[in-house]
Design a protein around this motif. Structure first.
Motif, PDB file in Angstrom:
ATOM      1  N   LEU A   1     -11.565   4.346  15.985  1.00 29.89           N
ATOM      2  CA  LEU A   1     -12.541   5.373  16.360  1.00 29.89           C
ATOM      3  C   LEU A   1     -11.957   6.771  16.167  1.00 29.89           C
ATOM      4  N   SER A   2     -11.158   6.897  15.124  1.00 26.81           N
ATOM      5  CA  SER A   2     -10.478   8.157  14.824  1.00 26.81           C
ATOM      6  C   SER A   2     -10.208   8.215  13.327  1.00 26.81           C
ATOM      7  N   ALA A   3      -9.543   9.259  12.879  1.00 24.89           N
ATOM      8  CA  ALA A   3      -9.257   9.429  11.451  1.00 24.89           C
ATOM      9  C   ALA A   3      -8.040   8.602  11.051  1.00 24.89           C
ATOM     10  N   ASP A   4      -8.143   7.315  11.278  1.00 25.86           N
ATOM     11  CA  ASP A   4      -7.086   6.352  10.932  1.00 25.86           C
ATOM     12  C   ASP A   4      -7.740   5.109  10.360  1.00 25.86           C
ATOM     13  N   ILE A   5      -7.017   4.441   9.442  1.00 19.60           N
ATOM     14  CA  ILE A   5      -7.496   3.183   8.884  1.00 19.60           C
ATOM     15  C   ILE A   5      -6.295   2.338   8.502  1.00 19.60           C
ATOM     16  N   SER A   6      -6.382   1.035   8.731  1.00 16.96           N
ATOM     17  CA  SER A   6      -5.327   0.131   8.269  1.00 16.96           C
ATOM     18  C   SER A   6      -5.678  -0.338   6.871  1.00 16.96           C
ATOM     19  N   ALA A   7      -4.669  -0.727   6.092  1.00 15.83           N
ATOM     20  CA  ALA A   7      -4.918  -1.124   4.703  1.00 15.83           C
ATOM     21  C   ALA A   7      -3.906  -2.168   4.257  1.00 15.83           C
ATOM     22  N   ALA A   8      -4.373  -3.095   3.416  1.00 12.36           N
ATOM     23  CA  ALA A   8      -3.502  -4.138   2.889  1.00 12.36           C
ATOM     24  C   ALA A   8      -3.983  -4.548   1.515  1.00 12.36           C
ATOM     25  N   VAL A   9      -3.050  -5.037   0.707  1.00 15.66           N
ATOM     26  CA  VAL A   9      -3.366  -5.641  -0.595  1.00 15.66           C
ATOM     27  C   VAL A   9      -3.411  -7.146  -0.386  1.00 15.66           C
ATOM     28  N   VAL A  10      -4.450  -7.794  -0.932  1.00 11.14           N
ATOM     29  CA  VAL A  10      -4.590  -9.243  -0.782  1.00 11.14           C
ATOM     30  C   VAL A  10      -4.633  -9.900  -2.161  1.00 11.14           C
ATOM     31  N   PRO A  11      -4.130 -11.141  -2.263  1.00 12.39           N
ATOM     32  CA  PRO A  11      -4.075 -11.797  -3.563  1.00 12.39           C
ATOM     33  C   PRO A  11      -5.383 -12.446  -4.006  1.00 12.39           C
ATOM     34  N   SER A  12      -6.328 -12.576  -3.087  1.00 13.48           N
ATOM     35  CA  SER A  12      -7.556 -13.299  -3.437  1.00 13.48           C
ATOM     36  C   SER A  12      -8.647 -13.001  -2.428  1.00 13.48           C
ATOM     37  N   LEU A  13      -9.868 -13.388  -2.771  1.00 12.92           N
ATOM     38  CA  LEU A  13     -10.980 -13.280  -1.831  1.00 12.92           C
ATOM     39  C   LEU A  13     -10.714 -14.156  -0.613  1.00 12.92           C
TER      40      LEU A  13
ATOM     41  N   VAL B   1       0.839  -1.201   0.000  1.00 14.16           N
ATOM     42  CA  VAL B   1       0.000   0.000   0.000  1.00 14.16           C
ATOM     43  C   VAL B   1       0.875   1.253   0.000  1.00 14.16           C
ATOM     44  N   ALA B   2       1.932   1.240   0.798  1.00 12.55           N
ATOM     45  CA  ALA B   2       2.825   2.395   0.914  1.00 12.55           C
ATOM     46  C   ALA B   2       3.485   2.746  -0.409  1.00 12.55           C
ATOM     47  N   ALA B   3       3.601   1.776  -1.306  1.00 13.31           N
ATOM     48  CA  ALA B   3       4.234   2.030  -2.598  1.00 13.31           C
ATOM     49  C   ALA B   3       3.458   3.041  -3.429  1.00 13.31           C
ATOM     50  N   TYR B   4       2.182   3.266  -3.079  1.00  9.83           N
ATOM     51  CA  TYR B   4       1.348   4.167  -3.861  1.00  9.83           C
ATOM     52  C   TYR B   4       1.298   5.586  -3.301  1.00  9.83           C
ATOM     53  N   SER B   5       1.833   5.798  -2.103  1.00 13.17           N
ATOM     54  CA  SER B   5       1.795   7.155  -1.525  1.00 13.17           C
ATOM     55  C   SER B   5       2.816   7.292  -0.404  1.00 13.17           C
ATOM     56  N   PRO B   6       3.558   8.390  -0.395  1.00 11.40           N
ATOM     57  CA  PRO B   6       4.512   8.619   0.696  1.00 11.40           C
ATOM     58  C   PRO B   6       3.817   8.970   2.009  1.00 11.40           C
ATOM     59  N   ASP B   7       2.521   9.245   1.958  1.00 16.10           N
ATOM     60  CA  ASP B   7       1.791   9.611   3.174  1.00 16.10           C
ATOM     61  C   ASP B   7       1.400   8.401   4.016  1.00 16.10           C
ATOM     62  N   VAL B   8       1.509   7.187   3.449  1.00 12.78           N
ATOM     63  CA  VAL B   8       1.105   5.979   4.169  1.00 12.78           C
ATOM     64  C   VAL B   8       2.092   5.682   5.287  1.00 12.78           C
ATOM     65  N   VAL B   9       1.552   5.429   6.486  1.00 12.46           N
ATOM     66  CA  VAL B   9       2.356   5.060   7.646  1.00 12.46           C
ATOM     67  C   VAL B   9       2.484   3.538   7.676  1.00 12.46           C
ATOM     68  N   ALA B  10       3.672   3.051   8.002  1.00 18.87           N
ATOM     69  CA  ALA B  10       3.885   1.598   8.044  1.00 18.87           C
ATOM     70  C   ALA B  10       2.967   0.956   9.079  1.00 18.87           C
TER      71      ALA B  10
END
Length: 414
Positions: free
Chosen positions: A311-323, A291-300
């Motif tokens: 419960l704040s202006a934060d979200i975790s994110a991941a790329v997955v290979p399949s459903l 995910v970080a590869a697409y933006s320098p603003d992404v926190v590890a």
């Protein structure tokens, strides 16, 4: 007054509420709503003290938002009570019935629990909501809010008790427990035989404590670590709208999305768009290296991030290979509250719905729809994430138990 004494008074009130006609309960709800509006200035003034103390104590922006009462919010709370009055009364509803081969008439009917204890954090609106839904379903309410909302809760309960008494029902149907120490929580959790059920509403720590330490039966309203999975077959315009709404429509609710999963097949097309939109909305993304590869603003992202209800202006994110990988991720980190898939594939949607274990599963819709009002149930006491008695939004029927009424004509068993 001790918690035990308050519970005894609640039990007496519950006995009277159990047989109260609908018109009397509905009149009390309208009186409660009118009184809240009439005494708005008094309630807002009490709330201001809580807000000031909360800011001094360094409470987060999300908690301050939960804590805040305004004239508009109080009007909304009052309107919710009026809407509650318009809902069908669940007490006495026949769940099922039949005439047995021996001629006995069998009916299973809804009855109130009796005394319901609610333990909750920093949400003074819950004080009125819980009192109202308990009264409508024939239950007495023992309310134990947090110390951060002590002034607000005291003001609201004083208003509600007076209104209920004026309507001809016992004021002790609504009682507020002391929130200055944890002793009241401990006593409430040990009041088995006087309190019929406990419902905790709050963070993971509070809920875990009540579930593990209470001798009173508990209905668990769980933490909402909710996910949105953007499938390979997703309409990306729809996906963007759903993800943003799920995360940003309101940050401090249990049905807010806390994690985003994107299929690798659409990552190149979708992630730059959603990351830019999050940046514009002020949302910090805690992402994997993919995910970080697409933006320098992404926190590890850490493993802890994926298990966090922000419960704040934060979200975790991941790329997955399949459903299947998305489902596995949700099984590892989800809390059984609400999970969503965005896809135009009927096959993918059916597989996701079948394999994800949650109280609510959304297909091409925001997680923010998991709500009693949005589901058309009217008022709710919370979102149950357990599987016994109730699961999902808990409306009026979920605040009842049942009993069997068997009518014969001198029948004896041989």
């Amino acid at each position: 007054m001790s918690v035990i004494e308050q519970a005894r008074r609640a039990r007496e009130a519950a006995a009277e509420l159990a047989t109260a006609p609908r018109k009397v309960k509905d009149a009390a709800l309208h009186a409660m709503a009118d009184a809240l509006v009439a005494r708005t200035e008094e309630i807002v003034a009490a709330n201001a003290g809580d807000i000031e103390a909360g800011r001094t104590a360094g409470l987060s922006t999300a908690i301050i938002d939960r804590l805040t009462l305004t004239g508009a919010r109080i009007a909304g709370i009052a309107e919710a009570l009026r809407e509650m009055a318009a809902l069908p009364d669940p007490v006495g509803e026949v769940v099922r019935g039949s005439t047995l081969p021996n001629g006995l008439e069998l009916r299973q009917i809804r009855v109130p629990f009796g005394v319901v204890g609610i333990i909750y954090e920093a949400r003074p609106n819950v004080t009125a909501d819980a009192a109202g839904i308990c009264l409508k379903s024939g239950n007495a309410a023992l309310l134990r809010g947090s110390s951060s909302a002590a002034n607000s809760n005291a003001a609201i309960v004083a208003v509600l008790r007076a209104a209920v008494a004026d309507a001809g029902l016992p004021a002790d149907a609504i009682q507020l427990l002391d929130s200055s120490s944890r002793d009241s929580v401990k006593e409430l959790m040990r009041a088995r035989g006087l309190v019929d059920v406990l419902i905790p509403r709050g963070g993971a720590s509070l809920i875990r404590t009540v579930v593990e330490e209470s001798t009173v039966p508990v209905i668990e309203t769980g933490v909402g670590n909710c996910h949105v999975y953007v499938d390979a077959a997703a309409d990306l315009d729809k996906a963007l709208a759903v993800v943003l709404n799920a995360k940003t429509q309101r940050l401090s609710t249990c049905n807010t999305a806390e994690s985003l999963l994107v299929h690798e097949a659409v990552a190149d097309a979708f992630l730059p768009r959603v990351l830019a939109a999050f940046a514009q909305a002020g949302v910090t993304v805690h992402g994997t290296p993919e995910v970080a590869a697409y933006s320098p603003d992404v926190v590890a992202a850490t493993d802890e991030d994926f298990g966090t209800e922000y419960l704040s202006a934060d979200i975790s994110a991941a790329v997955v290979p399949s459903l299947s990988a998305a489902v596995a991720h949700i099984r590892s980190y989800g809390t059984g509250h609400t999970e969503a898939i965005v896809t135009d594939s009927t096959t993918a949607a059916r597989e996701f719905v079948a394999r994800v274990d949650a109280a609510a599963v959304m297909v091409n819709a925001s997680t923010r729809f998991t709500d009693g009002g949005e589901f058309g149930f009217g008022a709710e006491i919370g979102i149950s994430t357990q599987k016994l008695h109730a699961r999902g939004p808990m409306g009026l029927p979920e605040l009842t138990s049942t009993k069997y009424v068997v009518t014969g004509d001198g029948h004896v068993r041989t």
